[in-house]
Structures are given as structure tokens and as C-alpha cells.
Design a protein around this motif. Structure first.
Motif, PDB file in Angstrom:
ATOM      1  N   PHE A 246      82.782 -52.626  78.504  1.00 15.64           N
ATOM      2  CA  PHE A 246      82.490 -51.224  78.742  1.00 15.64           C
ATOM      3  C   PHE A 246      82.695 -50.869  80.202  1.00 15.64           C
ATOM      4  O   PHE A 246      82.696 -51.738  81.074  1.00 15.64           O
ATOM      5  CB  PHE A 246      81.081 -50.847  78.278  1.00 15.64           C
ATOM      6  CG  PHE A 246      79.950 -51.434  79.083  1.00 15.64           C
ATOM      7  CD1 PHE A 246      79.399 -50.737  80.142  1.00 15.64           C
ATOM      8  CD2 PHE A 246      79.415 -52.668  78.749  1.00 15.64           C
ATOM      9  CE1 PHE A 246      78.345 -51.260  80.872  1.00 15.64           C
ATOM     10  CE2 PHE A 246      78.363 -53.201  79.467  1.00 15.64           C
ATOM     11  CZ  PHE A 246      77.825 -52.498  80.531  1.00 15.64           C
ATOM     12  N   GLU A 247      82.876 -49.577  80.447  1.00 14.35           N
ATOM     13  CA  GLU A 247      83.117 -49.068  81.792  1.00 14.35           C
ATOM     14  C   GLU A 247      82.054 -48.039  82.141  1.00 14.35           C
ATOM     15  O   GLU A 247      81.829 -47.080  81.408  1.00 14.35           O
ATOM     16  CB  GLU A 247      84.501 -48.437  81.881  1.00 14.35           C
ATOM     17  CG  GLU A 247      85.631 -49.411  81.607  1.00 14.35           C
ATOM     18  CD  GLU A 247      86.986 -48.772  81.765  1.00 14.35           C
ATOM     19  OE1 GLU A 247      87.119 -47.839  82.583  1.00 14.35           O
ATOM     20  OE2 GLU A 247      87.915 -49.202  81.060  1.00 14.35           O
ATOM     21  N   LYS A 248      81.424 -48.243  83.263  1.00 17.68           N
ATOM     22  CA  LYS A 248      80.371 -47.348  83.721  1.00 17.68           C
ATOM     23  C   LYS A 248      80.945 -46.098  84.386  1.00 17.68           C
ATOM     24  O   LYS A 248      81.969 -46.164  85.052  1.00 17.68           O
ATOM     25  CB  LYS A 248      79.483 -48.050  84.742  1.00 17.68           C
ATOM     26  CG  LYS A 248      78.647 -49.207  84.205  1.00 17.68           C
ATOM     27  CD  LYS A 248      77.807 -49.778  85.342  1.00 17.68           C
ATOM     28  CE  LYS A 248      76.875 -50.868  84.864  1.00 17.68           C
ATOM     29  NZ  LYS A 248      76.030 -51.396  85.965  1.00 17.68           N
ATOM     30  N   LEU A 249      80.224 -44.996  84.213  1.00 18.98           N
ATOM     31  CA  LEU A 249      80.552 -43.769  84.926  1.00 18.98           C
ATOM     32  C   LEU A 249      79.256 -43.081  85.325  1.00 18.98           C
ATOM     33  O   LEU A 249      78.468 -42.685  84.464  1.00 18.98           O
ATOM     34  CB  LEU A 249      81.392 -42.837  84.052  1.00 18.98           C
ATOM     35  CG  LEU A 249      81.718 -41.472  84.666  1.00 18.98           C
ATOM     36  CD1 LEU A 249      82.565 -41.636  85.924  1.00 18.98           C
ATOM     37  CD2 LEU A 249      82.423 -40.573  83.661  1.00 18.98           C
ATOM     38  N   THR A 250      79.014 -42.941  86.609  1.00 18.54           N
ATOM     39  CA  THR A 250      77.814 -42.277  87.101  1.00 18.54           C
ATOM     40  C   THR A 250      77.831 -40.804  86.692  1.00 18.54           C
ATOM     41  O   THR A 250      78.800 -40.097  86.936  1.00 18.54           O
ATOM     42  CB  THR A 250      77.723 -42.374  88.634  1.00 18.54           C
ATOM     43  OG1 THR A 250      77.700 -43.749  89.015  1.00 18.54           O
ATOM     44  CG2 THR A 250      76.476 -41.679  89.158  1.00 18.54           C
ATOM     45  N   VAL A 251      76.737 -40.337  86.067  1.00 18.38           N
ATOM     46  CA  VAL A 251      76.673 -38.946  85.607  1.00 18.38           C
ATOM     47  C   VAL A 251      75.451 -38.200  86.117  1.00 18.38           C
ATOM     48  O   VAL A 251      75.486 -36.985  86.315  1.00 18.38           O
ATOM     49  CB  VAL A 251      76.716 -38.872  84.060  1.00 18.38           C
ATOM     50  CG1 VAL A 251      78.093 -39.231  83.542  1.00 18.38           C
ATOM     51  CG2 VAL A 251      75.640 -39.736  83.407  1.00 18.38           C
ATOM     52  N   GLY A 252      74.336 -38.882  86.329  1.00 17.39           N
ATOM     53  CA  GLY A 252      73.090 -38.237  86.726  1.00 17.39           C
ATOM     54  C   GLY A 252      71.923 -39.072  86.245  1.00 17.39           C
ATOM     55  O   GLY A 252      72.050 -39.838  85.280  1.00 17.39           O
TER      56      GLY A 252
END
Length: 372
Positions: free
Chosen positions: A69-75
Motif C-alpha cells: 500500500f501507498e500512504k497519502l497524507t490527508v488530514g
């Protein structure tokens, strides 16, 4: 999808990047991560899951076959996911609605709530204020998010906030019940429904007139754990809401009347999802709580005949999504109730009933199958 050949090699569990606070500021690109792959069952068809990691500040793009999986900062404290058109997804967080380009795999905006001052400092956990349920209008022009507001006691009203998807701004709000766990939309897009957990109600909102109707849905009375959590809209426009593995409320939102069909799961029920053909409702049961005394399970319900298939589970789960071929269910372990969840997910074969668990960090909460 982004060309993976240009990305760095997978690494083990990198620390999440701090969340930017400015609106419409691009977030860092995704970080590949590898966790141990599950044994079968997994769908042979290639698919990608969108997952919120509720004890951190990121979502992920997860391959259920390889469990990379790939992380993506959102809040901070991301809760729910809603997909819209044009490769966009919207994530409710404690800080605002994150707008994500799923093709580029980047955050393109973080839109603060109108109730930001009432929400205050972001918090985590079951009673953390901020965004909860979220949905996108059928034409993709508006995003509706349930915002839990604390500070005024149990009677404090939360809000359904309306975001203009083009302007990337909140343009309206309507008071709803307490802790709006889920938000769903009528088939014609003219009405929005907030599932108000602590108010034992559904609030029907006209998003153009900013008017609301409160529909009580308390088939087993008010008190205890017999509360609404999540809902699905059936092809005839009825809302389907399960309670405690005891009854399924079939609500006509126009009249406000409902009937209760028997369920036999005997488990505290949380997340729901319709299969792609709309014929089956998947219902997650976390186990004993209140009047429910049974163990965790997954109910596969025929939405027309109400026939049930109950698949036992060893662990607790919160939310569920179905594979495009309707063969598999993907369940998240980040249960909000009393912090009883775990850092992982499960794949369930809906035909054989076989289950396989795998590790995913930071309390995975919502899960959606990414549209191709």
C-alpha cells in the motif's frame, strides 16, 4: 494510475508525514509500504482499495492481492471516503475535507469546515469531533459531510455541511442529530440523509433549501446500543439500516415510515455495503454489546427476500467493501467502539466463507473499492 516504475522501492512502515494545514496545498506524494501478504482468499482480478487510517493523518491505496500500500497524507483522524467523478475522492477528517486525485495519487486541497472553531483542536478516537459520514452528489458538484460538534452536551447538534466541489469551499450547513456516522443520498440526488447515531434518527436534508426533517428510527426503543450506524440506499429508494443483528429497518424516507425485518446475527452491527449489482447487503457485526450477545460475524443479506448467510469471524471489524466480481469482502479492523479494534484487515470469500487476516497499521477504518 501513476507509473510505479518511477517510485522508490517499498520500505517497511515509514512514519507518516505531518499534515499540512493550509487549504488547497498539495500534500507529499504517496509512500510505498509493504506488509505481509495474506494467503488466499484474494480476488484474482486486480483491484485497489482506498483505506483511511484513523489513528494517524493518512489514507492509503492498497492492493488486496499483494497487500502493498501507498500512504497519502490527508488530514488528522481521517474517517470516511466518498468517490466522485473525474478521478476524485473526498476524505472526511478532523481538520476538513481532503480532496484527493486518485489518478495522480495526491491531495489537491484540504477544505476546512464552517464549524472549525466549534471543533477545536483535532482529536482521535470514538468521540473525536470533526468529519464523519461523507457522500458526493450524483453529478459530482457537491460533497456532503456529517460534522460531529462537541462541547454542548449530548443535546448539542452536529452539522451536515455542504461543499461546492468546484469552488472547494463550504457553502451551507444544516443542523442534524448527534454523531452523524454516515451520509447517504437519494437516488435522484434531491435529498441527503444523515445517519444520527446518538439521536436514534435519520435527518433528511434538502440541500438546496437547507431544510431538514427528522425521521426517528428506533425499532427497539431509545437507550443502550440499539442505535443506527450506517445505511445503504436500495434500488427502490428505501434506506436499509441494521440493528444489533436483531432487525433491519427498511425506511421510506418520503413518508418517514419504516418496517423492521428480522435478522438473526445477534451481534452489534456497524458498517454496511451493497454489492455492485445491488442485490446483496454486507453487514459487519463486531460481537457482543448491549442486547447483542453473539460473536463477530459478517451477514450477507438478500435485499429483496431478506434471506441471510452468516459468516463467522474471529476478530472485530468496522467497515466493509465488496470486490467488483462480488466474490470477496474486504473488512477493516479499526473499530471505533470503546477502542476495541486492531491494526489490520480481513478478506472474506463470500462463497466458501474462508477468512484471512493481514496487518495494516494505524487503525484502518473506512474502505472503498477504487473505481476503474
Amino acid at each position: 494510475m501513476v507509473d510505479c516504475s518511477s517510485r522508490p522501492a517499498p520500505v517497511a512502515m515509514p512514519t507518516a508525514t505531518p499534515t499540512p494545514t493550509q487549504t488547497q496545498a498539495p500534500a507529499p506524494t504517496t509512500t510505498p509500504t509493504t506488509v505481509p501478504a495474506p494467503e488466499s482468499p484474494v480476488s484474482k482480478a486486480k483491484s485497489t482499495l482506498l483505506v483511511t487510517h484513523s489513528k494517524s493523518d493518512y489514507m492509503s491505496f492498497l492492493d488486496p492481492a499483494t497487500v502493498q500500500f501507498e500512504k497519502l497524507t490527508v488530514g488528522k483522524a481521517p474517517f470516511a471516503i466518498a468517490e466522485g467523478p473525474n478521478h476524485l475522492a473526498y476524505i472526511s477528517t478532523a481538520e476538513g475535507v481532503a480532496v484527493v486525485d486518485t489518478q495522480q495519487r495526491k491531495r489537491v486541497a484540504l477544505v476546512p469546515y464552517k464549524a472549525a472553531d466549534a471543533i477545536g483542536k483535532p482529536q482521535y478516537g470514538e468521540y473525536g469531533p470533526g468529519g464523519m459520514g461523507i457522500a458526493v452528489s450524483p453529478d459530482g458538484k457537491f460533497v456532503y459531510v456529517g460534522v460531529y460538534v462537541t462541547g454542548g452536551g449530548r443535546g448539542m447538534k452536529s452539522q451536515l455541511e455542504i461543499m461546492d466541489a468546484e469552488k472547494l469551499a463550504m457553502t451551507g450547513s444544516v443542523a442534524v442529530g448527534v454523531r452523524p456516522f454516515d451520509v447517504v443520498i437519494s437516488l435522484d440526488g434531491r435529498e441527503v440523509y444523515s445517519i444520527d447515531h446518538d439521536s436514534y434518527s435519520v435527518t433528511a436534508v434538502d440541500p438546496l433549501q437547507l431544510k431538514a426533517r427528522t425521521l426517528e428510527v428506533a425499532p427497539f426503543g431509545k437507550g443502550g446500543f440499539e442505535k443506527p450506524h450506517y445505511a445503504a440506499v436500495r434500488a427502490d429508494g428505501r434506506l436499509l439500516l441494521p440493528y444489533q443483528g436483531r432487525g433491519l429497518v427498511v425506511l421510506d424516507p418520503t413518508s418517514g415510515k419504516y418496517e423492521t425485518k428480522p435478522l438473526t446475527g445477534n451481534t452489534h452491527q456497524e458498517g454496511v455495503a451493497l454489492t455492485a449489482d445491488g442485490k446483496q447487503l454486507l453487514i459487519v457485526g463486531i460481537g457482543a454489546a448491549g442486547s447483542a450477545t453473539g460473536k463477530p460475524n459478517l451477514t450477507v443479506l438478500d435485499v429483496e427476500t431478506y434471506a441471510e448467510k452468516i459468516i463467522p469471524l474471529e476478530r472485530m471489524h468496522q467497515m466493509v467493501a465488496a470486490s467488483a466480481d462480488r466474490r470477496y469482502a474486504y473488512l477493516t479492523g479499526g473499530v471505533t467502539y470503546a477502542d476495541t479494534g486492531w491494526n489490520g484487515m480481513s478478506v472474506v470469500d463470500l462463497v466458501s466463507g474462508a477468512v484471512r487476516d493481514f496487518v495494516v497499521p494505524d487503525y484502518p477504518l473506512d474502505v472503498q473499492l477504487l473505481s476503474e
